[in-house]
Design a protein around this motif. Sequence first.
Motif, PDB file in Angstrom:
ATOM      1  N   PRO A 126     -36.765  49.346 -97.141  1.00  0.00           N
ATOM      2  CA  PRO A 126     -36.091  48.688 -98.278  1.00  0.00           C
ATOM      3  C   PRO A 126     -36.030  47.171 -98.123  1.00  0.00           C
ATOM      4  CG  PRO A 126     -34.878  50.643 -97.619  1.00  0.00           C
ATOM      5  CD  PRO A 126     -35.920  50.419 -96.572  1.00  0.00           C
ATOM      6  N   TYR A 127     -35.824  46.690 -96.898  1.00  0.00           N
ATOM      7  CA  TYR A 127     -35.751  45.244 -96.659  1.00  0.00           C
ATOM      8  C   TYR A 127     -37.100  44.593 -96.933  1.00  0.00           C
ATOM      9  CZ  TYR A 127     -34.444  40.836 -94.393  1.00  0.00           C
ATOM     10  OH  TYR A 127     -34.163  39.519 -94.141  1.00  0.00           O
ATOM     11  N   ILE A 128     -38.164  45.228 -96.470  1.00  0.00           N
ATOM     12  CA  ILE A 128     -39.518  44.683 -96.695  1.00  0.00           C
ATOM     13  C   ILE A 128     -39.843  44.659 -98.185  1.00  0.00           C
ATOM     14  CG2 ILE A 128     -41.976  45.130 -96.324  1.00  0.00           C
ATOM     15  CD1 ILE A 128     -41.208  46.237 -93.556  1.00  0.00           C
ATOM     16  N   LYS A 129     -39.499  45.709 -98.898  1.00  0.00           N
ATOM     17  CA  LYS A 129     -39.741  45.759-100.354  1.00  0.00           C
ATOM     18  C   LYS A 129     -38.938  44.677-101.066  1.00  0.00           C
ATOM     19  CE  LYS A 129     -40.916  50.683-100.968  1.00  0.00           C
ATOM     20  NZ  LYS A 129     -40.918  51.170 -99.583  1.00  0.00           N
ATOM     21  N   LYS A 130     -37.718  44.464-100.598  1.00  0.00           N
ATOM     22  CA  LYS A 130     -36.839  43.470-101.207  1.00  0.00           C
ATOM     23  C   LYS A 130     -37.415  42.068-101.071  1.00  0.00           C
ATOM     24  CE  LYS A 130     -32.096  41.659-100.770  1.00  0.00           C
ATOM     25  NZ  LYS A 130     -30.810  41.782 -99.994  1.00  0.00           N
ATOM     26  N   HIS A 131     -38.090  41.806 -99.950  1.00  0.00           N
ATOM     27  CA  HIS A 131     -38.612  40.471 -99.668  1.00  0.00           C
ATOM     28  C   HIS A 131     -40.139  40.486 -99.570  1.00  0.00           C
ATOM     29  CE1 HIS A 131     -34.551  38.978 -98.984  1.00  0.00           C
ATOM     30  NE2 HIS A 131     -34.328  39.973 -98.151  1.00  0.00           N
ATOM     31  N   LYS A 132     -40.771  41.250-100.426  1.00  0.00           N
ATOM     32  CA  LYS A 132     -42.226  41.402-100.371  1.00  0.00           C
ATOM     33  C   LYS A 132     -42.973  40.097-100.677  1.00  0.00           C
ATOM     34  CE  LYS A 132     -42.459  43.152-105.131  1.00  0.00           C
ATOM     35  NZ  LYS A 132     -42.880  44.304-105.972  1.00  0.00           N
ATOM     36  N   ASP A 133     -42.307  39.156-101.328  1.00  0.00           N
ATOM     37  CA  ASP A 133     -42.954  37.865-101.624  1.00  0.00           C
ATOM     38  C   ASP A 133     -42.961  36.931-100.410  1.00  0.00           C
ATOM     39  OD1 ASP A 133     -43.374  38.707-104.222  1.00  0.00           O
ATOM     40  OD2 ASP A 133     -41.542  37.779-104.985  1.00  0.00           O
ATOM     41  N   ILE A 134     -42.170  37.263 -99.394  1.00  0.00           N
ATOM     42  CA  ILE A 134     -42.068  36.416 -98.201  1.00  0.00           C
ATOM     43  C   ILE A 134     -42.716  37.090 -96.981  1.00  0.00           C
ATOM     44  CG2 ILE A 134     -40.475  35.252 -96.612  1.00  0.00           C
ATOM     45  CD1 ILE A 134     -38.485  35.050 -98.909  1.00  0.00           C
ATOM     46  N   ILE A 135     -42.435  38.360 -96.818  1.00  0.00           N
ATOM     47  CA  ILE A 135     -42.961  39.106 -95.670  1.00  0.00           C
ATOM     48  C   ILE A 135     -44.429  39.458 -95.907  1.00  0.00           C
ATOM     49  CG2 ILE A 135     -42.723  41.217 -94.306  1.00  0.00           C
ATOM     50  CD1 ILE A 135     -39.732  41.152 -94.944  1.00  0.00           C
ATOM     51  N   SER A 136     -45.240  39.368 -94.881  1.00  0.00           N
ATOM     52  CA  SER A 136     -46.686  39.607 -94.986  1.00  0.00           C
ATOM     53  C   SER A 136     -46.988  40.974 -95.601  1.00  0.00           C
ATOM     54  CB  SER A 136     -47.341  39.530 -93.605  1.00  0.00           C
ATOM     55  OG  SER A 136     -47.150  38.274 -93.015  1.00  0.00           O
ATOM     56  N   PRO A 137     -48.028  41.048 -96.437  1.00  0.00           N
ATOM     57  CA  PRO A 137     -48.447  42.329 -97.008  1.00  0.00           C
ATOM     58  C   PRO A 137     -48.851  43.305 -95.898  1.00  0.00           C
ATOM     59  CG  PRO A 137     -49.518  40.490 -98.122  1.00  0.00           C
ATOM     60  CD  PRO A 137     -48.854  39.922 -96.911  1.00  0.00           C
ATOM     61  N   CYS A 194     -39.904  40.991 -87.773  1.00  0.00           N
ATOM     62  CA  CYS A 194     -40.576  39.707 -87.520  1.00  0.00           C
ATOM     63  C   CYS A 194     -41.890  39.931 -86.787  1.00  0.00           C
ATOM     64  CB  CYS A 194     -39.661  38.740 -86.774  1.00  0.00           C
ATOM     65  SG  CYS A 194     -39.640  38.864 -84.981  1.00  0.00           S
ATOM     66  N   MET A 195     -41.965  40.943 -85.925  1.00  0.00           N
ATOM     67  CA  MET A 195     -43.212  41.246 -85.231  1.00  0.00           C
ATOM     68  C   MET A 195     -44.275  41.760 -86.194  1.00  0.00           C
ATOM     69  SD  MET A 195     -41.774  42.991 -81.720  1.00  0.00           S
ATOM     70  CE  MET A 195     -43.401  43.511 -81.163  1.00  0.00           C
ATOM     71  N   MET A 196     -43.870  42.653 -87.101  1.00  0.00           N
ATOM     72  CA  MET A 196     -44.828  43.155 -88.094  1.00  0.00           C
ATOM     73  C   MET A 196     -45.333  42.022 -88.970  1.00  0.00           C
ATOM     74  SD  MET A 196     -43.541  46.944 -89.306  1.00  0.00           S
ATOM     75  CE  MET A 196     -41.965  46.401 -89.944  1.00  0.00           C
ATOM     76  N   HIS A 197     -44.422  41.145 -89.379  1.00  0.00           N
ATOM     77  CA  HIS A 197     -44.802  40.010 -90.219  1.00  0.00           C
ATOM     78  C   HIS A 197     -45.812  39.116 -89.499  1.00  0.00           C
ATOM     79  CE1 HIS A 197     -44.528  36.432 -92.750  1.00  0.00           C
ATOM     80  NE2 HIS A 197     -44.240  35.739 -91.653  1.00  0.00           N
ATOM     81  N   GLU A 198     -45.528  38.769 -88.246  1.00  0.00           N
ATOM     82  CA  GLU A 198     -46.437  37.892 -87.504  1.00  0.00           C
ATOM     83  C   GLU A 198     -47.756  38.604 -87.201  1.00  0.00           C
ATOM     84  OE1 GLU A 198     -45.988  34.830 -87.135  1.00  0.00           O
ATOM     85  OE2 GLU A 198     -43.836  34.600 -87.516  1.00  0.00           O
TER      86      GLU A 198
END
Length: 470
Positions: free
Chosen positions: A181-192, A117-121
């Motif tokens: 793997p989690y970030i790749k799985k949700h790449k459409d939601i988590i920030s690039p 969540c920190m990386m995303h924000e």
Amino acid sequence: MATPAKKPRDENTPNLDQNKNDNVYADDKSNCKKRADAFLKWFSSNADNFFNEKVTIGPDGSCAQNGMVALSDIKEGECLFQISRKILLHPKTCSISELLEKDPVNSESGWSELLICMMHEYKAQKSQWKSYFDVLPESVDLPMFWTKEEREQLLTGTGVVEAVNRDIEKIHKEFQSIVSPYIKKHKDIISPGCDDIDLYKRMVSYVMAYSFTEPPKDDDSDDFTEEEEEEKSIIYMVPMADMLNHIAKNNAHLSFKPDCLEMVSTRAITKARELNNQGINFAWPNWHLLHLLHMYGFSEAYPENYFDTVDIPLDTVLDIAEEEAENKDFAKQKSTFFKQKLMEDLIGDVVVGASGILTDDRLFMVLKVMEMTPSQFAIYEEECEEGWEEDLEEDTSALADFDKMKDLSQSWKTIISRSASSCLRRYTSSLQEDEEKLKQIKNLNSRQQYSLYLCYGQKMLLQKLINACK
């Protein structure tokens, strides 16, 4: 919160421009102030927050990049600021909280969700925490970012080298097996841009140096809801709380309330003085096994940091107890039994603190077993679990206080003293050599200074233990 040192300014404050390792902190003062001002404006824009007009934040008067300074005299017990729980940064408040709730991230460390969540924000263009991330340093100079050669040269014997090696291994393993793997799985939601090990390590350093963990609530209390109990071990990033630099002799304390967190002065503070928070996060498991340099990127000169600790391996105590025993074969039998049956149930080694042995029950257990007669040990060996519980009920206070160690048996004092002497030999320099280096402390860069403070402080504790056992 400012790095490189959460410590007070004094004549030994490192010169941050002495070598390239410190350039990450050579921040332009005006830009630093602009970011602090923007952060304060963001913080104050939340109606549920409060910021005392008697304090300010920024580089002026701070011992490091940023800090909090008194604009006028402050009384003991005054609220310096109050922050709503709504803007604490953690998995349940971030903008991908629904995703994390729907598809939780499970990891051994328990940090993965927070780090994601920190990386995303951090990467999100419209994150509500943008001003918060802007005021954080680009990097925290933790030993895990030093070269292997620097760690081994400066920190051998302290326990930090081994701790950092474990950290690095776990960080890479967890990122590769769980986070990426989690970030790749949700790449459409988590920030690039979040699938980045270097960014992940930076967030790890923020959590290590700046996070707060709410103290566990009383298990017998009926005053908390089920949801509150569930959240009692959550690690928070607390904007504004980490603006305070840390020292052992602090003058402010973070208090957890149902709807907010408050920073409160713990003593009277005069105008122009910097406000400092506690350097050790007591909510961390085994907080006494942590070192400031390992977790926060700084050290305090002995004896200012009364949270200093040094470890004595249980193996060392057992080996020396064997050597001191008259019946070597029987002592070997007891030592082997202890290592095979009991040590795996113990966490850590013997920990020496500023006043005595912090893990006094652990050392008591070792010494008690090693002095048992054959008949006593036969019973203990057969019923070791019951025997251990009985031992815990005995008075171990003589080990917890240097002043009381004179009352220990001579055999125990000999084992303890020899164990401490053995640990003194694991460092790359002697106590006397460190004392000579301290006379030239201003000629050392910050990493060398902090390492010297740590090594010297640990050696002084070991020497204090030796003297107590004379």
